[in-house]
Design a protein around this motif. Structure first.
Motif, mmCIF file in Angstrom:
data_model
loop_
_atom_site.group_PDB
_atom_site.id
_atom_site.type_symbol
_atom_site.label_atom_id
_atom_site.label_comp_id
_atom_site.label_asym_id
_atom_site.label_seq_id
_atom_site.Cartn_x
_atom_site.Cartn_y
_atom_site.Cartn_z
ATOM 1 N N LEU B 94 -38.604 -14.394 -65.840
ATOM 2 C CA LEU B 94 -38.209 -13.260 -66.675
ATOM 3 C C LEU B 94 -37.165 -12.394 -65.965
ATOM 4 O O LEU B 94 -36.205 -11.935 -66.570
ATOM 5 C CB LEU B 94 -39.444 -12.425 -67.033
ATOM 6 C CG LEU B 94 -39.212 -11.219 -67.957
ATOM 7 C CD1 LEU B 94 -38.680 -11.678 -69.302
ATOM 8 C CD2 LEU B 94 -40.494 -10.424 -68.155
ATOM 9 N N GLN B 117 -31.065 -9.113 -77.766
ATOM 10 C CA GLN B 117 -31.970 -7.998 -77.439
ATOM 11 C C GLN B 117 -33.399 -8.467 -77.195
ATOM 12 O O GLN B 117 -34.116 -7.894 -76.373
ATOM 13 C CB GLN B 117 -31.981 -6.981 -78.594
ATOM 14 C CG GLN B 117 -30.683 -6.183 -78.694
ATOM 15 C CD GLN B 117 -30.669 -5.304 -79.933
ATOM 16 O OE1 GLN B 117 -31.269 -5.636 -80.944
ATOM 17 N NE2 GLN B 117 -29.958 -4.189 -79.844
ATOM 18 N N LEU B 118 -33.822 -9.517 -77.942
ATOM 19 C CA LEU B 118 -35.235 -9.912 -77.939
ATOM 20 C C LEU B 118 -35.822 -10.148 -76.539
ATOM 21 O O LEU B 118 -36.831 -9.523 -76.190
ATOM 22 C CB LEU B 118 -35.414 -11.142 -78.843
ATOM 23 C CG LEU B 118 -36.843 -11.610 -79.065
ATOM 24 C CD1 LEU B 118 -37.666 -10.513 -79.732
ATOM 25 C CD2 LEU B 118 -36.862 -12.861 -79.943
ATOM 26 N N PRO B 119 -35.225 -11.010 -75.687
ATOM 27 C CA PRO B 119 -35.844 -11.219 -74.355
ATOM 28 C C PRO B 119 -35.821 -9.951 -73.502
ATOM 29 O O PRO B 119 -36.729 -9.729 -72.700
ATOM 30 C CB PRO B 119 -34.994 -12.300 -73.707
ATOM 31 C CG PRO B 119 -34.101 -12.829 -74.761
ATOM 32 C CD PRO B 119 -34.039 -11.846 -75.858
ATOM 33 N N GLN B 121 -36.437 -7.000 -74.426
ATOM 34 C CA GLN B 121 -37.569 -6.137 -74.784
ATOM 35 C C GLN B 121 -38.790 -6.397 -73.910
ATOM 36 O O GLN B 121 -39.636 -5.534 -73.758
ATOM 37 C CB GLN B 121 -37.948 -6.357 -76.249
ATOM 38 C CG GLN B 121 -36.953 -5.771 -77.205
ATOM 39 C CD GLN B 121 -37.293 -6.025 -78.662
ATOM 40 O OE1 GLN B 121 -36.528 -5.647 -79.517
ATOM 41 N NE2 GLN B 121 -38.420 -6.671 -78.936
ATOM 42 N N TYR B 122 -38.887 -7.630 -73.411
ATOM 43 C CA TYR B 122 -40.052 -7.974 -72.606
ATOM 44 C C TYR B 122 -39.856 -7.602 -71.132
ATOM 45 O O TYR B 122 -40.727 -7.806 -70.314
ATOM 46 C CB TYR B 122 -40.363 -9.469 -72.740
ATOM 47 C CG TYR B 122 -40.779 -9.840 -74.142
ATOM 48 C CD1 TYR B 122 -42.110 -9.721 -74.538
ATOM 49 C CD2 TYR B 122 -39.856 -10.278 -75.081
ATOM 50 C CE1 TYR B 122 -42.496 -10.039 -75.826
ATOM 51 C CE2 TYR B 122 -40.225 -10.592 -76.368
ATOM 52 C CZ TYR B 122 -41.556 -10.475 -76.735
ATOM 53 O OH TYR B 122 -41.944 -10.774 -78.008
#
Lengths: 378, 240
Positions: B94, B117-119, B121-122
């Motif tokens: 990550l 944007q999605l990854p 966010q984690y």
């Protein structure tokens, strides 16, 4: 602004989730309508309690359902009147009758209710208007449910006979429909006259009472049941007695088992369809999920996406079904089909469906196991 | 010679020591990696090439922590991947790695900007940081003007550039690419390999790319040629 993968996918690929949403809707609708019918039909067993505004019922000890009552000693009324918590006491006669109307309807078994005709009386206070109750003061007058007129073969104003005695239908009141027969309401005096075998005591089937503080009903019941020496009797709060009667009929007719059986079937079928649709959605994007996992997004977070999708599918299905169910129940009610709904029962049905959705989500979550990034490299 | 001024970091970002990996199907056991050792430095585009079945994708998958070797170990950013449990490997990926695959693997429901944007966010970044990084990565890939489009409206080359932006926005130290050009035509393949090379030089990223596409060889700083689970040839073009 956070990107919700679950909701975006749901909106963009709604066709994929539609079968699951319809399955949830259908399961919800089925549960709600089944519950409404059962409550409506078997609520008829407690119609004497639920249509009256008494707080307390006193009857023969061990009585399992209102319609199974036996005469008790009328002197018990004195015991009740002595209790400072009790505001008023009223007798109630309930007996079987054989109805002979005109128009070739043969015999119809009926339940004869003998009630007080005094203004403000408790029995059937929720269905009899004061004017209607006053009409019962004339001897031999009876009131029936309008939905039973055909079955009884009479119109308002007609005469018929009950247990060989003449009666006259002086009016109708909605909400008197009984389970497996017809209810006819008359005065205490007329009911005693119609009794084919007056018991030696000649006492009422029940004594009902109104309390000064209805909230104290449970402690008054305990107090009254603690006395002895006034003959054989048992007291219940009105809600407890109504529930007792409904449950007696629900389980003695086997309907209870049927309801549970259908609920289980609906649950299983709904869960299978819903989980299949959710799994298909995961399978369709398995490479994308695997890529997210390669980028370090944990499997646990990816499983949450499935659970969130399950939740939204469930929420949409439940809302759709609730609107439809409300419409159908209203339609049934206005056509004299016995239906009823209580907030607690509706909540139980919706809770069951959301449990179904949660189980589907958990089942579908396992398919995320196939999102293995190593398979993206050949 | 293009990129001849590239300086390869003397401290290797990625070290493979005596990697061995076999796959068993039925009674037949095939050795895919055979006692392979290699060191890969930062700020350069390293290409692993070779015929299909030579073990290059398996090597990439082990170096990136997607798979474990039977024997040997991998030191990524001086940390041993074999000493970590599955959760820690996920956390390592990550924060430190980016991936680009042959199939672009974009979610059909998301716009180009949302894909990037999605990854992020984690990674527990602030909303502003997520937006800033996504916009910068898309702009760097020349996709800023197409950021509100879904994959269905993008060409193959554009999709791969969004996929690279998705990996780049994480600001990874290690960027892995598996056959990134084989689904693309010549012109788009050219653009994609140029972008990967530029990321290595401008961000100091260790870019490791697996491909059998001979057109890429001239764009790589270093080419490792593999066959039968070993490295046959190691030509350090950038150092020349």
């Amino acid at each position: 602004m956070m990107v919700s993968l679950a909701r975006k996918t749901l909106l963009h690929e709604w066709r994929r989730f539609l079968p699951a949403m319809l399955a949830v809707s259908f399961a919800t609708l089925l549960q709600l309508l089944q519950a409404a019918l059962v409550l409506g039909i078997f609520g008829g067993a407690a119609v004497y309690v639920s249509d009256s505004n008494a707080d307390l019922w006193v009857g023969y000890p061990g009585t399992q359902s209102v319609d199974q009552g036996r005469p008790i000693d009328g002197d018990i009324a004195s015991l009740l009147e002595m209790n400072p918590q009790i505001e008023s006491v009223e007798p109630f006669y309930l007996l079987d009758g054989d109805w002979r109307g005109g128009h070739g309807t043969g015999g119809v078994s009926v339940f004869v209710s003998g009630v007080s005709t005094r203004p403000g009386a408790m029995m059937f206070a929720r269905v009899l208007t004061p004017a209607l109750r006053a009409r019962l003061a004339y001897p031999e007058s009876v009131i029936v449910d309008p939905a039973d007129l055909n079955k009884l073969g009479v119109q308002v104003g007609d005469t018929a006979s009950v247990n060989g005695h003449l009666v006259r239908v002086v009016g109708t009141a909605r909400g008197l429909r009984a389970l497996g027969g017809a209810d006819i309401v008359t005065s205490l005096q007329t009911a005693r006259m119609l009794d084919p075998a007056p018991s030696d005591s000649g006492g009422p089937t029940y004594l009902v009472a109104r309390l000064r503080h209805p909230a104290a009903a449970s402690s008054v019941v305990a107090d009254i049941n603690g006395h002895s020496g006034f003959g054989r009797y048992q007291a219940w709060t009105a809600p407890a007695f109504a529930r007792l009667s409904v449950l007696f009929w629900l389980f003695n007719t086997g309907a209870g088992a049927g309801v549970l059986f259908l609920a289980v079937i609906v649950f299983v079928v709904g869960a299978i369809i819903t989980s299949q649709a959710l799994m298909a959605a995961v399978a369709a994007s398995v490479n994308e999920y695997a890529t997210l996992n390669a980028l370090g997004v944990g499997k646990r977070s990816l499983r949450w996406v499935v659970l969130e999708q399950a939740f939204w599918v469930g929420a949409c299905g439940v809302v759709l079904a609730s609107v439809l169910a409300a419409l159908l129940i209203w339609l049934a009610h206005s056509n004299n089909v016995p239906v009823a709904m209580q907030p607690s029962v509706a909540a139980a049905c919706l809770g069951l469906v959301m449990a179904l959705v949660a189980v589907s989500g958990l089942m579908a979550m396992r398919s995320m196991q196939r999102a293995d990034p190593a398979t993206l490299l050949r | 010679m293009p990129y001849s001024n590239t300086v390869i970091d003397p401290n290797p970002m990625l070290v493979a020591e005596n990697l061995t990996k076999s796959f068993t199907s039925g009674q037949l056991s095939t050795r895919v990696l055979d006692d392979l050792s290699v060191e890969i430095g930062a700020g350069a585009l390293t290409l692993i090439s070779g015929p299909s079945g030579c073990g290059k994708s398996t090597l990439l998958s082990i170096l990136s922590g997607l798979q474990a070797p039977d024997h040997g170990r991998v030191l990524a950013l001086s940390e041993s991947l074999q000493a970590m449990d599955a959760k820690r490997v996920e956390a390592f990926r990550l924060h430190h790695t980016g991936f680009v695959f042959q199939g672009f693997n974009l979610f059909p429901a998301l716009t180009a900007r949302e894909q990037v944007q999605l990854p992020l966010q984690y990674m527990r970044l602030s909303a502003q940081e997520i937006t800033r990084r996504a916009d910068e990565a898309l702009a760097e890939m020349g996709m800023a003007h197409r950021q509100h489009l879904r994959p269905a409206a993008l060409s193959g080359g554009e999709k791969q550039r969004v996929a690279i932006a998705r990996a780049l926005a994480k600001a990874p130290a290690l960027l892995f690419a598996d056959e990134p050009t084989s689904a693309l035509d010549a012109a788009n393949g050219q653009i994609v390999i140029d972008l990967l090379h530029r990321i290595a030089r401008n961000h100091g990223t260790t870019v490791l790319c697996v491909s059998h596409d001979p057109r890429l060889i001239s764009h790589a700083d270093r080419v490792l040629t593999m066959e039968d689970g070993r490295i046959l040839d190691d030509s350090d073009r950038g150092a020349r």
